[in-house]
Write an enzyme that holds these catalytic residues in place. Structure first.
Site, PDB file in Angstrom:
ATOM      1  CB  CYS A 176      -0.987  -0.068   1.153  1.00  0.00           C
ATOM      2  SG  CYS A 176      -2.456   0.919   0.816  1.00  0.00           S
ATOM      3  CG  HIS A 202      -3.061  -3.073   4.290  1.00  0.00           C
ATOM      4  ND1 HIS A 202      -2.078  -2.526   5.071  1.00  0.00           N
ATOM      5  CD2 HIS A 202      -3.602  -2.045   3.603  1.00  0.00           C
ATOM      6  CE1 HIS A 202      -2.020  -1.230   4.873  1.00  0.00           C
ATOM      7  NE2 HIS A 202      -2.932  -0.902   3.989  1.00  0.00           N
ATOM      8  CD  GLU A 237      -0.290  -5.371   6.334  1.00  0.00           C
ATOM      9  OE1 GLU A 237      -0.412  -5.908   5.219  1.00  0.00           O
ATOM     10  OE2 GLU A 237      -0.468  -4.150   6.502  1.00  0.00           O
TER      11      GLU A 237
END
Ligand code: GLN
Length: 193
Positions: A77, A168, A170
């Protein structure tokens, strides 16, 4: 095996937890010397303007460019925005390493953030969270490989030792792309120890 996570601003802690979950030691990178022991680096999501200002403030631009000469970097990002060659709507100079043109905040305001699933070539489906995400509006080199798209736009690309996702991974609990990054680091060319 130590992988660095740029820890000046943004969602670095979530990446560190994902690295631990795949058996890798994260190194919180806050100054140039921290990069020395890292075999790869993740530049997290966050706010690209603030993150670039902090990189300049700690004098890390040149060290990041050097790092990219021989080791792998994955930008998520805001991290992807910093890696890009061209950013259409930024007040800062990106690192310019990855041959893509990027538009920040391309899906609209924070409230237009969304979660979906994407298919990574050829048949792996993973969840993807887009938070005030950028769009890759142009691929500037044949060296750039598109690994996944969403609504016809590239959202996961790779160029030599670079990885970049507009979303994202994560924050989803799915470790597929972290594992892929680890594999990339372990591939011959980037392991320099
Ligand atoms: N909109 C942010 C920027 O331009 C990126 C958002 C993110 O990293 N989730 O920096």
């Amino acid at each position: 095996m130590v992988i660095g996570v740029l820890a000046l601003q943004g969602a670095f802690e979530a990446h560190c937890n994902c690295l631990r979950a795949i058996g890798v030691d994260p190194c919180y990178v806050r100054k140039n010397a921290d990069l020395e022991k890292c075999l790869g680096l993740i530049i997290p999501g966050g706010e690209s303007t603030a993150m670039m200002h902090l990189i300049e403030a700690v004098g890390m631009r040149a060290a990041l460019l050097d790092f990219a000469q021989e080791r792998a970097i994955w930008g998520t990002c805001a991290g992807l925005i910093l890696l890009a060659k061209v950013v259409e709507n930024a007040s800062f100079t990106p690192l310019g390493l990855l041959n893509i043109r990027v538009k920040r905040n391309a899906y609209g305001r924070q409230i237009a953030s969304f979660s979906t699933s994407i298919t990574i070539h050829p048949d792996i489906t993973t969840p993807a969270l887009f938070i005030r995400a950028p769009q890759i509006t142009e691929i500037l080199s044949k060296e750039v490989e598109v690994l996944a798209t969403h609504a016809g736009m590239p959202v996961f690309v790779s160029e030599q030792n670079l990885f970049a996702t507009t979303f994202h991974p994560e924050l989803t609990g799915n470790l597929f792309i972290h594992n892929l990054f680890l594999q990339k680091i372990q591939e011959k060319a980037y392991v320099y120890v």
